[in-house]
Scaffold this motif. Sequence first.
Motif, short mmCIF file in Angstrom:
data_model
loop_
_atom_site.label_atom_id
_atom_site.label_comp_id
_atom_site.label_asym_id
_atom_site.label_seq_id
_atom_site.Cartn_x
_atom_site.Cartn_y
_atom_site.Cartn_z
N GLU A 1 53.59 81.19 46.89
CA GLU A 1 54.98 81.10 47.36
C GLU A 1 55.03 81.00 48.88
OE1 GLU A 1 57.04 84.50 45.77
OE2 GLU A 1 56.83 83.76 43.74
N ALA B 1 64.75 83.44 40.82
CA ALA B 1 63.79 84.47 40.41
C ALA B 1 64.48 85.82 40.27
CB ALA B 1 62.65 84.54 41.42
N GLU C 1 56.82 86.59 33.93
CA GLU C 1 57.25 86.32 35.30
C GLU C 1 56.32 85.30 35.98
OE1 GLU C 1 59.91 87.03 37.58
OE2 GLU C 1 60.47 87.01 35.49
N ASP D 1 57.07 81.83 34.57
CA ASP D 1 58.34 81.31 35.09
C ASP D 1 58.22 80.95 36.56
OD1 ASP D 1 59.58 81.51 32.67
OD2 ASP D 1 60.57 83.40 33.08
N ASP D 2 57.56 81.82 37.33
CA ASP D 2 57.37 81.52 38.75
C ASP D 2 56.56 80.25 38.95
OD1 ASP D 2 58.82 83.71 39.43
OD2 ASP D 2 57.18 84.88 40.25
N TYR E 1 64.98 79.01 44.98
CA TYR E 1 63.86 79.59 44.24
C TYR E 1 64.01 81.11 44.12
CZ TYR E 1 59.09 81.11 43.20
OH TYR E 1 58.00 81.71 42.65
N TYR E 2 64.34 81.76 45.22
CA TYR E 2 64.40 83.22 45.18
C TYR E 2 65.65 83.73 44.46
CZ TYR E 2 60.22 83.75 47.95
OH TYR E 2 58.92 83.71 48.36
N ILE F 1 61.60 90.21 44.12
CA ILE F 1 61.52 89.58 42.81
C ILE F 1 60.54 90.28 41.88
CG2 ILE F 1 62.37 87.32 43.48
CD1 ILE F 1 59.57 86.41 43.84
N LEU G 1 57.87 77.16 40.93
CA LEU G 1 57.15 76.76 42.15
C LEU G 1 56.78 75.28 42.12
CD1 LEU G 1 54.48 79.30 43.39
CD2 LEU G 1 56.38 78.29 44.62
N MET H 1 50.37 84.50 43.08
CA MET H 1 51.63 83.76 43.03
C MET H 1 52.40 83.97 44.34
SD MET H 1 51.54 82.16 40.24
CE MET H 1 53.12 81.40 40.56
N ASP H 2 52.41 85.21 44.83
CA ASP H 2 53.10 85.49 46.08
C ASP H 2 52.47 84.69 47.22
OD1 ASP H 2 54.84 87.20 44.88
OD2 ASP H 2 53.79 89.03 45.44
#
Lengths: 293, 293, 293, 293, 293
Positions: free
Chosen positions: C143, B164, C209, C212-213, B160-161, B73, C217, C139-140
């Motif tokens: 996630e 994205a 990004e 939006d993430d 979610y993915y 992503i 989330l 963010m990762d």
Amino acid sequence: MKKTITNFSNFHWIDIENPTEGDLKTLDLPFDINENFLEDALESGHLPKFEHSDKLVFIILRAYTATPDERAIEVGQISNKIAFFVYENALLTIHRAPFDFISAHFEKTFDSVEGLVLSLVNEILLTFESPLKIQIDKMDELERQIFLKNGRNISIENLYYEKAKARLTKKILLITQNILNQFKVLDKSVSDLQDIKDTVLDFILKSDEIIDDSNALLNSYISFTAQKNNDVMRLLTVFSAFFLPLTFIVGVYGMNFDKMPELRWQYGYFIILAVMVAVSIIIYIWFKRKKII
Amino acid sequence: MKKTITNFSNFHWIDIENPTEGDLKTLDLPFDINENFLEDALESGHLPKFEHSDKLVFIILRAYTATPDERAIEVGQISNKIAFFVYENALLTIHRAPFDFISAHFEKTFDSVEGLVLSLVNEILLTFESPLKIQIDKMDELERQIFLKNGRNISIENLYYEKAKARLTKKILLITQNILNQFKVLDKSVSDLQDIKDTVLDFILKSDEIIDDSNALLNSYISFTAQKNNDVMRLLTVFSAFFLPLTFIVGVYGMNFDKMPELRWQYGYFIILAVMVAVSIIIYIWFKRKKII
Amino acid sequence: MKKTITNFSNFHWIDIENPTEGDLKTLDLPFDINENFLEDALESGHLPKFEHSDKLVFIILRAYTATPDERAIEVGQISNKIAFFVYENALLTIHRAPFDFISAHFEKTFDSVEGLVLSLVNEILLTFESPLKIQIDKMDELERQIFLKNGRNISIENLYYEKAKARLTKKILLITQNILNQFKVLDKSVSDLQDIKDTVLDFILKSDEIIDDSNALLNSYISFTAQKNNDVMRLLTVFSAFFLPLTFIVGVYGMNFDKMPELRWQYGYFIILAVMVAVSIIIYIWFKRKKII
Amino acid sequence: MKKTITNFSNFHWIDIENPTEGDLKTLDLPFDINENFLEDALESGHLPKFEHSDKLVFIILRAYTATPDERAIEVGQISNKIAFFVYENALLTIHRAPFDFISAHFEKTFDSVEGLVLSLVNEILLTFESPLKIQIDKMDELERQIFLKNGRNISIENLYYEKAKARLTKKILLITQNILNQFKVLDKSVSDLQDIKDTVLDFILKSDEIIDDSNALLNSYISFTAQKNNDVMRLLTVFSAFFLPLTFIVGVYGMNFDKMPELRWQYGYFIILAVMVAVSIIIYIWFKRKKII
Amino acid sequence: MKKTITNFSNFHWIDIENPTEGDLKTLDLPFDINENFLEDALESGHLPKFEHSDKLVFIILRAYTATPDERAIEVGQISNKIAFFVYENALLTIHRAPFDFISAHFEKTFDSVEGLVLSLVNEILLTFESPLKIQIDKMDELERQIFLKNGRNISIENLYYEKAKARLTKKILLITQNILNQFKVLDKSVSDLQDIKDTVLDFILKSDEIIDDSNALLNSYISFTAQKNNDVMRLLTVFSAFFLPLTFIVGVYGMNFDKMPELRWQYGYFIILAVMVAVSIIIYIWFKRKKII
Ligand SMILES: [Mg+2]
Ligand SMILES: [Mg+2]
Ligand SMILES: [Mg+2]
Ligand SMILES: [Mg+2]
Ligand SMILES: [Mg+2]
Ligand SMILES: [Mg+2]
Ligand SMILES: [Mg+2]
Ligand SMILES: [Mg+2]
Ligand SMILES: [Mg+2]
Ligand SMILES: [Mg+2]
Ligand SMILES: [Mg+2]
Ligand SMILES: [Mg+2]
Ligand SMILES: [Mg+2]
Ligand SMILES: [Mg+2]
Ligand SMILES: [Mg+2]
Ligand SMILES: [Mg+2]
Ligand SMILES: [Mg+2]
Ligand SMILES: [Mg+2]
Ligand SMILES: [Mg+2]
Ligand SMILES: [Mg+2]
Ligand SMILES: [Mg+2]
Ligand SMILES: [Mg+2]
Ligand SMILES: [Mg+2]
Ligand SMILES: [Mg+2]
Ligand SMILES: [Mg+2]
Ligand SMILES: [Mg+2]
Ligand SMILES: [Mg+2]
Ligand SMILES: [Mg+2]
Ligand SMILES: [Mg+2]
Ligand SMILES: [Mg+2]
Ligand SMILES: [Mg+2]
């Protein structure tokens, strides 16, 4: 492949229905066509487009063809493509599906290519009218279901697919509107073109309404469910709060200890019944104050 | 580094695959290149761009390279950069990853730099086609899972993915569309360029659909869960409301007080059984009226 | 106040760090400056701006200065202002915070004011690079936390602040992009300016990004929690539905009525155990049919 | 009505405070005014506007006048109108509420109508500064409340009204920004006008931040509550799952059947205690595996 | 059909109320009208439009006609169309519903077609004023209901329909605004047109506010309900956590085993009462620490 040639006073119209790639290549057309245009004319999922070269104007539009109950939510599922090759003195139309309104035009009279094209474009747009009307009625039905006091659960599934269909319809219409704005017509046809543009704007507004209503309905439904959850949970809590303490009390006097003075009292049973009534009243008052019942 | 030189009738093409910075500097090119351009050509995560100086046009585009199951992503994860240096009589392309469609072009014939560039750009865009198709199919699968009556929980993670990925695809395509609008081509290539633009618009619409469907699906799922919560909670409340009072009553007559008149009555047991049946019926009626069962 | 004067071949640069209002007024500058510009140059929270009078171009930009863990969510907290007064043969820069990249420029060589300004602007933008990278990594991590099967609760607080920071970063970058579009440079610098614009676009995409993430989330998390609520509630309901009836039954035969025929039956106890097994099986089947277990 | 005439070197200014309709009509003005303008000048809720006729420029702006705790969420509640009639050599201002900054301008010196107007416009905008600062502080306080570990419930009501106020402020500022972009000023005032435009942009960004923060905060709060619901429900389920089976077991041996072999066993009581410990351990292990505790 | 002809000093006005298609065709008009225009003039749901041919300007506007309590959420339900055919020396108006403001204009004096048209347009817009005011008041009432401490549940249904109505009003007004921007008037009418444009902007802002408030209110309400759910569930959990263990304990000593040593102890009963008090205190402390009570 079905090929229909219609001759009007000062131009002719070749309509080709459901051709194969081979058909098109071997087609004996009185004019030559850019290869790209022919490819596009055959690609069944092609979006509406407008392009003009020095000799012709090439237009692709999409007519609505899904039946009301289809869960069709892709461009190629809800609509069918009609390609226009507009020349000075000729019109070539290519489409896969048969359309009643096209056959109907074989019998009519037109004094210019432009007049014929605008009339066909108008009919293409009108294919969206009835499906939108049906969708609006379905939304009204869903509204009734959710807001009716004793109503059953609404179909979230239907809501999802109606919204997806309206969203897609709107996107096709927006691209079509963009294309209509590139049309250049003679003075006498300006008003006919404007009429078509009005129709598109009206349909865009309608599909927009369906989308907005869907969003609002789902949010209302979530809110409703949360409220019902609260009501049910409050009920459970009230039942538990009344009976848990009382059941505990009767449990105490159900114990088998040799020595439990209260059990021997003359009015022990009646005293404990009175205590339980008192406990219930206290809980009731507390709940009332806390606005739970 | 792999360097391929192809000579066409009136121009030549130098393709460089996977160069290092050193490679580029020592590269013996028949033309000199702005340092900024070379830097950009090496930066693997560079967004699509279009720039022209007096001698050349410099273009960066990105081809889709992620496999369907990758949870890629970020721009640099889902796509790979191809840089074009377009001269009057020459084309220089630089890219890190090998691409089948590039090798395939070594064998073809082109009568102009423009023709070659447009053909390559077209292929770059077509790398997005199959991933979008796969994503649309995955969305359909998720739809089936959630709306199937006996369906299991959907994978919120997958949703979610996928969303994205679609969002990122759309952003890359929007920048690409913007770049294509800056292309200026000869009359004979106008239609090829328009064909590429049509493709981009189609893909943008498709990625948009995936994003919108994801949002709608998640909202539908939340709504579904709220509804199921309500159903389960209502069930619990009904069970509790029936058995809490009854259990309390039997608890009362399980107490061991010496003096409890009812216990001595001839039909005490049967009377109390009758009372409990009556209580159950009253609760049942009350629940029916409140529309809880 | 720290004042550094650097002389280049055909222009000079005066850099002023951390001046007070008094400093600026008594400053012996070889050129006079509009009062409004001086005021803006001192206002620490000023947004990026571009303005040109007949003698100079006045630019304010903001460099990112917050540390990764700061909960800085206001313009003046995440970034520091640098003011540029660009003359034909001179550059005056004013800033409150010290910047390493500015000191580094004292040692470099530039053959035009424009070259120096673009180099500084480039460095200002690069201050956003590393914070954005860190945010993307955070963010990762979030996630992973939410989608890991056995993961613990995510920090909604962190999510909130990361999103707020990204939103603010994006807004500053959008204003900066708008300003860069007003820059007019000599032909030889066009490519350098384009390189800077590319960087801004890239960073805007990245902050977008993150935003939006974050939204996706949080929605996924809410959906997850609703699903877990459902699972726990179903468990509670199953337990209650099995034991409430059984406990009621044993309560009935725990009553102390003198006359309860079943209690005297030879196999009363075993019969009632059998009844309870039967009740359990019925409930189990019913739950299975209702898909609750 | 309060009428103040101030004479400057080369123009004069008539300020009228709180006039009635009658006042305006009988006003002996040295110039005639379009009726529409007078009407607008009296309409207290009028939005900012800019209009110019051949003789004058007519401007309406709104100054922020609500106190921080007011739940003022309509244009006419949070702000007051000031109307400007700008002539070559004269300025007429009409407003209902008294403003300190207007009185303060009676004492200042201006060498052009334009200079006076810009100075007043600047002051009007500065009335928004402190309310926005207070709102930002309130948002920070709400953030602290929600994210503080042991924090109490936030006031959703305050959040709602702060957001509504910020939304309205932003809309007024956007219209004002649009009007400022229509201003045409002499070269020497260009920089002053730009300064005012900078201020508006800054305030728009701030109100935007408040709106975005409100949305994010409410979503975070909903997410928090869902998580807390899950925690409480899990606790309830754990309690029930442990005690419902145990209470059933003790209920079984509280039954009064004549023939219940276990009751007669020497170690029946201790065996059953052991069974209950075993049941508890099994449930505990099962819960651990299911990650419920 | 009702036809009213009014003669002004230098032009005349023909107003036609509620015509049938036949009426229009046989109408003896002193000028000929494009067929498309006549069709549009009859189509009751037509959106506002503006079109001009060489001889006339054709305008359609919509006046608000729904009563406050109607759940009218379609263009044709909340508003009625008025069509204007504007000639050099004549005006033709066609509308289905009777309007008081039209009749009132028969008695007024106008010195140009333009003046009459603008006056009618102004009145058409003012039909939106009172419904918007009523909607704003309803929103305030809904706000009071939701934020009042002891308030009852709000009507999600009302909220849904008010929002839908405001959304539709806004869309009609946006199209109207777009049309007004196409009006071209003589210098002396510029200010009257601007006044009408101001009104439209004001109403758009107001309907926007209603939409935004509806969204915010529903979100606040969902948040409120989630919080109340949490409160009720916590209460249930606290009750259960206290009484489930105690009821289990008394259940243990209600068992009828022949050999249960504790039952024979002199102070067994009092010891067990003390144990239960201790258990309650431990649970209380644990709850306090966990911040559940
Ligand atoms: Mg789809
Ligand atoms: Mg409807
Ligand atoms: Mg879809
Ligand atoms: Mg029409
Ligand atoms: Mg029509
Ligand atoms: Mg129409
Ligand atoms: Mg909506
Ligand atoms: Mg991402
Ligand atoms: Mg699908
Ligand atoms: Mg094509
Ligand atoms: Mg193609
Ligand atoms: Mg295509
Ligand atoms: Mg903020
Ligand atoms: Mg990521
Ligand atoms: Mg670069
Ligand atoms: Mg760079
Ligand atoms: Mg870059
Ligand atoms: Mg999102
Ligand atoms: Mg007015
Ligand atoms: Mg409001
Ligand atoms: Mg803050
Ligand atoms: Mg300033
Ligand atoms: Mg200022
Ligand atoms: Mg400022
Ligand atoms: Mg937000
Ligand atoms: Mg509707
Ligand atoms: Mg209100
Ligand atoms: Mg007015
Ligand atoms: Mg206006
Ligand atoms: Mg007004
Ligand atoms: Mg809102």
